[in-house]
Design an enzyme around this catalytic site. Structure first.
Site, short mmCIF file in Angstrom:
data_model
loop_
_atom_site.label_atom_id
_atom_site.label_comp_id
_atom_site.label_asym_id
_atom_site.label_seq_id
_atom_site.Cartn_x
_atom_site.Cartn_y
_atom_site.Cartn_z
N CYS A 174 46.70 -31.49 35.74
CA CYS A 174 47.21 -31.14 34.41
C CYS A 174 47.22 -32.36 33.51
CB CYS A 174 48.61 -30.55 34.53
SG CYS A 174 49.30 -30.00 32.95
N CYS A 275 54.33 -26.19 36.92
CA CYS A 275 54.83 -25.91 35.58
C CYS A 275 54.51 -24.52 35.08
CB CYS A 275 54.29 -26.96 34.61
SG CYS A 275 52.50 -27.14 34.64
#
Length: 486
Positions: A174, A275
């Site tokens: 990410c 997340c």
């Protein structure tokens, strides 16, 4: 409901209008080109900075804004905010240092299939807090939709890795592909000097007299919260553009600052887990995208048939929870991906089965050349404050290209193919690589009977699982021999 900000920045408008997810692209290397270097070598201005908050001021010691380039002529900084305490304090420190900030909230949620799990939109609360923090200091907030990019560059890669029996790290991907990849590319021509976030790390940029030198990633002051592991696979061109205002302070100081500044989210807990999942369990995510396929569980040392599982991709090496086998504790020690078999053992931590040697590929070094052969360094094989002393030996093969053989000074049972290993010299992170599949001689020793059973085409002939009882957990020592004889 939170007002979703329609971007006033032309380059970001396409990211606010996304269609359906069409193709899952492979992971590319970043196309980012070096920006003209904006030096941070100026001397700090005299006097302690302060954080202006609509009529009130919060006095800050100089050391609190040292990693926020305090005292430098005002920079234009794009600040990534999540609605959490860390990114909010990072924004306030940059604002207190006198920089012109624009906050950006990255919307990467794509799991509309799981909407029944949520009482409201999963990112709605985060965005409310982010907006409230920005409103306090009159900083504009832009909402950027990167769901497609997140799917293509992170989630699809995770799914493919789990299908292959490896254990990827979405947080590293990410950072590399989304926060400081796709987003950085989107704002490349908008005039920002730096990108900032609430990571616990410290980037030291070269001086004005030596602008060709590389930027250096250093450990955070808070060694427990340090996140250099998650940043270790960034390129030098990405690192060169980053500021981490929290790198010079501790988590306790961040919490105190949040209270001192009266932040609306000062009491929020830190986020945990992957997340994009939110309240969705990881097993539910895997089931949705990979499905289930019944397989068998075998004891590695004996080949005994112990039970069934839902698919090898639900398990990782060293896993203890979720096996539901009697007589444990049991640990996953190996997986036969081709035959969908999971091998377990109660002897995972026995001295003769510990590991301290592994290979690393997909190497990334911040200084381009990397460490020397047989150089002694420190490494992390997971996000934690713990380091291993290690020695690196370079090798090259047609299959893996440039790779390293890493010899640890002590054993580690948590080595999993697909995870990242980050390397350090003193307090400097040099870069990282991806742990490759282990050599057979380094794998947990699975007996020949277990390997033969795993290859059986028709496993229904195995009958019912053996119900193993761990005598040490149930009866007194003087009764164990009597029971074994009986």
């Amino acid at each position: 409901m939170v007002r979703v900000v329609v971007s006033t920045l032309p380059a970001l408008r396409p990211l606010l209008r996304r269609g359906s997810l069409l193709n899952h692209k492979p992971l590319p290397r970043s196309r980012l080109q070096p920006w003209p270097f904006c030096t941070l070598s100026s001397s700090p201005a005299a006097g302690a900075p302060s954080a202006a908050v609509k009529g009130e001021e919060v006095a800050l010691d100089k050391h609190l804004t040292r990693c926020a380039a305090a005292g430098i002529a005002p920079l234009r900084v794009a600040v990534l905010v999540s609605g959490g305490v860390d990114s909010s304090v990072a924004l306030r420190l940059l604002h207190a240092a006198g920089h012109r900030c624009t906050a950006f909230y990255l919307k990467i949620w794509f799991q509309e299939d799981f909407r029944n799990f949520w009482s409201e939109c999963p990112w709605d609360e985060d965005l409310k807090y982010a907006q409230a923090v920005c409103d306090k200091i009159d900083v504009p907030l832009e909402v950027v939709h990167l769901s497609d990019e997140y799917w293509n560059h992170v989630v699809s890669h995770m799914i493919n890795e789990y299908r292959c029996g490896r254990t990827p790290n979405p947080d590293v991907l990410c950072n590399t592909r989304i926060k400081f990849g796709s987003f950085l590319e989107a704002i490349e021509n908008l005039g920002f000097d730096y990108i900032a976030s609430g990571h616990y790390a410290h980037v030291v940029h070269p001086s004005a007299e030596n602008t060709e030198a590389p930027s250096v990633l250093q450990l955070s002051k808070d060694k427990i919260k340090d996140q250099t592991y998650f940043l270790s696979h960034l390129s030098q061109s990405q690192l060169r553009r980053l500021l981490f205002p929290l790198g010079c302070i501790t988590k306790d100081e961040v919490r105190r600052l949040a209270t001192q500044m009266g932040l609306p989210n000062q009491g929020r807990k830190d986020s945990q887990g992957i997340c994009f999942l939110g309240k969705v369990k990881f097993s539910e995510f895997v089931e949705r995208h990979i499905g289930e396929k019944e397989g068998i569980i075998l004891e590695a040392e004996s080949g005994d048939y112990l039970g069934i599982h839902r698919g090898f991709w639900f398990y990782t090496i060293g896993q203890r929870q979720g096996l539901r086998l009697p007589g444990g504790p049991w640990y996953v020690v190996e997986k036969d991906v081709q035959n969908n078999v999971v091998f377990v053992s109660r002897n995972y931590y026995s001295l003769d089965k510990r590991r301290r040697t592994f290979r690393v590929g997909s190497l990334n070094w911040f200084d381009n050349c990397g460490p020397g052969n047989n150089e002694q360094l420190k490494c992390k094989v997971r996000h934690s404050p713990e380091f291993h002393d290690c020695t690196l030996v370079k090798e090259r093969s047609e299959e893996n290209g440039d790779a390293l053989v890493v010899h640890l000074a002590e054993d580690d049972q948590g080595l999993a193919a697909g995870q990242f290993a980050a390397f350090y010299s003193e307090n400097v992170c040099l870069g990282s690589g991806i742990i490759l599949d282990s050599w057979d001689k380094m794998s947990f020793p699975v007996c020949s009977r277990a390997l033969e059973i795993a290859k059986l085409a028709d496993k229904s002939s195995l009958g019912k699982p053996i119900r193993i009882v761990n005598l040490e957990h149930i009866v007194k020592p003087e009764q164990q021999e009597e029971i074994k004889v009986a």
